[in-house]
Design a protein around this motif. Structure first.
Motif, PDB file in Angstrom:
ATOM      1  N   ILE A  79       0.840  -1.217   0.000  1.00 46.22           N
ATOM      2  CA  ILE A  79       0.000   0.000   0.000  1.00 46.22           C
ATOM      3  C   ILE A  79       0.872   1.264   0.000  1.00 46.22           C
ATOM      4  N   TYR A  80       1.953   1.262   0.769  1.00 52.02           N
ATOM      5  CA  TYR A  80       2.810   2.456   0.848  1.00 52.02           C
ATOM      6  C   TYR A  80       3.985   2.413  -0.116  1.00 52.02           C
ATOM      7  N   ASP A  81       3.983   1.439  -1.020  1.00 53.58           N
ATOM      8  CA  ASP A  81       5.048   1.296  -2.018  1.00 53.58           C
ATOM      9  C   ASP A  81       6.431   1.399  -1.346  1.00 53.58           C
ATOM     10  N   GLN A  82       6.594   0.614  -0.261  1.00 53.78           N
ATOM     11  CA  GLN A  82       7.797   0.767   0.581  1.00 53.78           C
ATOM     12  C   GLN A  82       9.066   0.155  -0.005  1.00 53.78           C
ATOM     13  N   ARG A  83       8.907  -0.740  -0.952  1.00 51.95           N
ATOM     14  CA  ARG A  83      10.065  -1.464  -1.519  1.00 51.95           C
ATOM     15  C   ARG A  83      10.855  -2.181  -0.426  1.00 51.95           C
ATOM     16  N   GLN A  84      10.098  -2.802   0.470  1.00 52.57           N
ATOM     17  CA  GLN A  84      10.701  -3.638   1.511  1.00 52.57           C
ATOM     18  C   GLN A  84      11.261  -4.892   0.856  1.00 52.57           C
ATOM     19  N   ILE A  85      12.286  -5.457   1.457  1.00 53.52           N
ATOM     20  CA  ILE A  85      12.819  -6.734   0.964  1.00 53.52           C
ATOM     21  C   ILE A  85      12.323  -7.829   1.900  1.00 53.52           C
ATOM     22  N   LEU A  86      11.471  -8.693   1.351  1.00 53.80           N
ATOM     23  CA  LEU A  86      10.817  -9.725   2.173  1.00 53.80           C
ATOM     24  C   LEU A  86      10.895 -11.072   1.457  1.00 53.80           C
ATOM     25  N   PRO A  87      11.079 -12.162   2.215  1.00 55.44           N
ATOM     26  CA  PRO A  87      11.066 -13.484   1.569  1.00 55.44           C
ATOM     27  C   PRO A  87       9.616 -13.920   1.318  1.00 55.44           C
ATOM     28  N   LEU A  88       9.204 -13.891   0.064  1.00 56.08           N
ATOM     29  CA  LEU A  88       7.813 -14.201  -0.292  1.00 56.08           C
ATOM     30  C   LEU A  88       7.776 -15.216  -1.409  1.00 56.08           C
ATOM     31  N   SER A  89       6.675 -15.953  -1.464  1.00 56.57           N
ATOM     32  CA  SER A  89       6.519 -16.935  -2.530  1.00 56.57           C
ATOM     33  C   SER A  89       6.164 -16.209  -3.823  1.00 56.57           C
ATOM     34  N   HIS A  90       6.936 -16.456  -4.854  1.00 58.02           N
ATOM     35  CA  HIS A  90       6.711 -15.818  -6.160  1.00 58.02           C
ATOM     36  C   HIS A  90       7.275 -16.728  -7.236  1.00 58.02           C
ATOM     37  N   TRP A  91       6.915 -16.461  -8.468  1.00 53.69           N
ATOM     38  CA  TRP A  91       7.326 -17.313  -9.576  1.00 53.69           C
ATOM     39  C   TRP A  91       8.824 -17.186  -9.835  1.00 53.69           C
ATOM     40  N   GLN A  92       9.473 -18.328  -9.925  1.00 53.61           N
ATOM     41  CA  GLN A  92      10.902 -18.376 -10.270  1.00 53.61           C
ATOM     42  C   GLN A  92      11.040 -19.093 -11.603  1.00 53.61           C
ATOM     43  N   GLU A  93      11.355 -18.338 -12.643  1.00 53.54           N
ATOM     44  CA  GLU A  93      11.405 -18.873 -13.999  1.00 53.54           C
ATOM     45  C   GLU A  93      12.391 -20.050 -14.112  1.00 53.54           C
ATOM     46  N   GLN A  94      13.583 -19.894 -13.513  1.00 55.51           N
ATOM     47  CA  GLN A  94      14.590 -20.970 -13.650  1.00 55.51           C
ATOM     48  C   GLN A  94      14.160 -22.239 -12.925  1.00 55.51           C
ATOM     49  N   LEU A  95      13.367 -22.077 -11.866  1.00 59.34           N
ATOM     50  CA  LEU A  95      12.972 -23.239 -11.061  1.00 59.34           C
ATOM     51  C   LEU A  95      11.587 -23.766 -11.445  1.00 59.34           C
ATOM     52  N   GLN A  96      10.855 -22.996 -12.257  1.00 63.89           N
ATOM     53  CA  GLN A  96       9.518 -23.387 -12.742  1.00 63.89           C
ATOM     54  C   GLN A  96       8.548 -23.729 -11.613  1.00 63.89           C
ATOM     55  N   CYS A  97       8.565 -22.907 -10.571  1.00 64.61           N
ATOM     56  CA  CYS A  97       7.574 -23.051  -9.486  1.00 64.61           C
ATOM     57  C   CYS A  97       7.586 -21.756  -8.673  1.00 64.61           C
ATOM     58  N   CYS A  98       6.662 -21.670  -7.749  1.00 64.69           N
ATOM     59  CA  CYS A  98       6.656 -20.541  -6.811  1.00 64.69           C
ATOM     60  C   CYS A  98       7.288 -21.000  -5.511  1.00 64.69           C
ATOM     61  N   LEU A  99       8.240 -20.265  -5.017  1.00 61.69           N
ATOM     62  CA  LEU A  99       8.805 -20.500  -3.689  1.00 61.69           C
ATOM     63  C   LEU A  99       9.407 -19.208  -3.186  1.00 61.69           C
ATOM     64  N   SER A 100       9.889 -19.239  -1.944  1.00 59.26           N
ATOM     65  CA  SER A 100      10.359 -17.990  -1.347  1.00 59.26           C
ATOM     66  C   SER A 100      11.850 -17.753  -1.510  1.00 59.26           C
ATOM     67  N   LEU A 101      12.142 -16.593  -2.051  1.00 63.30           N
ATOM     68  CA  LEU A 101      13.460 -15.966  -2.052  1.00 63.30           C
ATOM     69  C   LEU A 101      13.153 -14.504  -1.726  1.00 63.30           C
ATOM     70  N   PRO A 102      14.130 -13.734  -1.252  1.00 61.45           N
ATOM     71  CA  PRO A 102      13.801 -12.336  -0.939  1.00 61.45           C
ATOM     72  C   PRO A 102      13.436 -11.560  -2.208  1.00 61.45           C
ATOM     73  N   VAL A 103      12.383 -10.733  -2.086  1.00 61.24           N
ATOM     74  CA  VAL A 103      11.988  -9.891  -3.228  1.00 61.24           C
ATOM     75  C   VAL A 103      11.886  -8.447  -2.775  1.00 61.24           C
ATOM     76  N   ILE A 104      12.002  -7.539  -3.737  1.00 63.59           N
ATOM     77  CA  ILE A 104      11.680  -6.132  -3.466  1.00 63.59           C
ATOM     78  C   ILE A 104      10.193  -6.001  -3.738  1.00 63.59           C
ATOM     79  N   LEU A 105       9.449  -5.525  -2.720  1.00 66.37           N
ATOM     80  CA  LEU A 105       7.990  -5.481  -2.818  1.00 66.37           C
ATOM     81  C   LEU A 105       7.479  -4.043  -2.756  1.00 66.37           C
ATOM     82  N   GLY A 106       6.618  -3.702  -3.730  1.00 62.46           N
ATOM     83  CA  GLY A 106       6.025  -2.358  -3.751  1.00 62.46           C
ATOM     84  C   GLY A 106       4.587  -2.413  -4.235  1.00 62.46           C
ATOM     85  N   ARG A 107       4.031  -1.276  -4.617  1.00 65.56           N
ATOM     86  CA  ARG A 107       2.609  -1.215  -5.000  1.00 65.56           C
ATOM     87  C   ARG A 107       2.300  -2.077  -6.226  1.00 65.56           C
ATOM     88  N   SER A 108       3.294  -2.302  -7.083  1.00 62.25           N
ATOM     89  CA  SER A 108       3.021  -3.135  -8.266  1.00 62.25           C
ATOM     90  C   SER A 108       3.296  -4.614  -7.985  1.00 62.25           C
TER      91      SER A 108
END
Ligand code: 6V0
Length: 302
Positions: free
Chosen positions: A242-271
């Motif tokens: 909501i605040y477009d903070q660009r926090q770095i958090l370990p979240l489940s997201h698509w990993q193209e090389q691994l062909q699945c969703c799992l957690s690695l740290p991501v930069i997270l914002g409004r998009s």
């Protein structure tokens, strides 16, 4: 201050959904919180109970429809079966896949810039299915992943170091489940390598990894569900969006090389997910991420 023009919808007004609503309300993350549940009476009861807390923050909480929920800035999915004592998260997959599919069909089409946040388990597999079914770009569909596990790990290390949790930067990566692992080589305390401040034997590391992994099972054994930790973690995720903070958090997201969703740290914002942070993992940890991905791929391709 609440971002009064923003709204969050929570699908599933059970123990977890209600705890998330309560935490969002007290933190004033948004002006409107909407709860949706197939169990209308339970949902109404949660909304009435939460409305007694809203005088602290003037956040509006109401029971809503799928059509209203589809237009929220963030839609959080907590609907679904939970683990019974002795069940793993993966045991829930068939039941919760069906529930997720029916929810996403009822909400279609979702607001084009909305973020879909999966909390129901098994969260990595459900994040993958939601990416396939929601019609949203993959970076807008994320799972709470190992954020809660990482917070549990940081608390444990902070206790040993006698420092505040926030000074510890350590990650649990991979599946939010049994194949998760700790990225020991990347763990730091205010910039210093963890290993320079705290000597941990192999046995100590195994004990910490086991207690981090099994804490949810221990709580479920004692009270039947977990809710406060996941509600705090989910609230942090919502604030970052909501605040477009660009926090770095370990979240489940698509990993193209691994062909699945799992957690690695991501930069997270409004998009949603802006990019993945590539931690420099050692050889063993690199193998563990491949192993975790392999077990998740088996589940999603069944
Ligand atoms: P709960 O208290 O049984 O609540 C689930 C709610 O979902 C109930 O109120 C149901 O009526 C509702 N529901 C079921 N089907 C639908 C549907 N089609 N549409 C709308 N609502 C529906 O369970 P609880 O809240 O304890 O757990 C919810 C989920 O969160 C489970 O899958 C847990 O495993 C998961 N958790 C995930 C965590 C994480 O770290 N990701 C942590 C804790 C729990």
């Amino acid at each position: 201050m609440a971002s009064t023009s923003s709204s969050i919808a929570i699908i599933g007004a059970g123990s977890v959904g209600a705890a998330i609503a309560h935490s969002l309300l007290l933190r004033r993350v948004v002006g409107d919180i909407l709860l949706v549940d197939v169990d209308q009476e339970r949902c109404r009861a949660q909304v009435l109970d939460l409305s007694d807390a809203s005088y602290l923050s003037h956040v509006r909480v109401k029971q809503g429809s799928y059509a209203e929920a589809s237009q929220a800035d963030i839609v959080i999915i907590t609907a679904g079966a939970k683990q019974n004592p002795g069940e793993t998260r993966l045991d829930l997959i068939d039941r919760n896949h069906k529930i997720l599919k029916s929810i996403l069909e009822s909400m279609a089409p979702l607001r084009a810039d909305g973020i879909l946040l999966l909390v129901a388990n098994p969260v990595d597999a459900l994040t993958h299915f939601a990416q396939q079914l929601s019609g949203l770009p993959r970076n807008q569909v994320i799972g709470s992943g190992t954020l809660l596990d990482s917070l549990r790990l940081r608390a444990k290390l902070a206790e040993k170091l006698k420092v505040a949790d926030i000074a510890v930067n350590a990650y649990v990566l991979g599946e939010h489940g049994d194949s998760q692992f700790i990225a020991w080589s990347a763990a730091t305390v205010s910039g210093a390598p963890l290993s320079s401040l705290l000597h941990l034997s192999d046995e100590d590391r195994t004990a910490i990894a086991t207690s981090t992994k099994t804490k949810a099972y221990d709580i479920i054994e004692l009270k039947g569900f977990t809710s406060f930790g996941i509600s705090a973690a989910t609230t942090s995720i919502c604030e970052a969006i909501i605040y477009d903070q660009r926090q770095i958090l370990p979240l489940s997201h698509w990993q193209e090389q691994l062909q699945c969703c799992l957690s690695l740290p991501v930069i997270l914002g409004r998009s949603g997910v802006i990019s993945t942070i590539n931690l420099s993992l050692n050889e063993n940890e690199s193998k563990l991420i491949l192993k975790s991905a392999e077990s998740l791929r088996e589940v999603i391709t069944k």
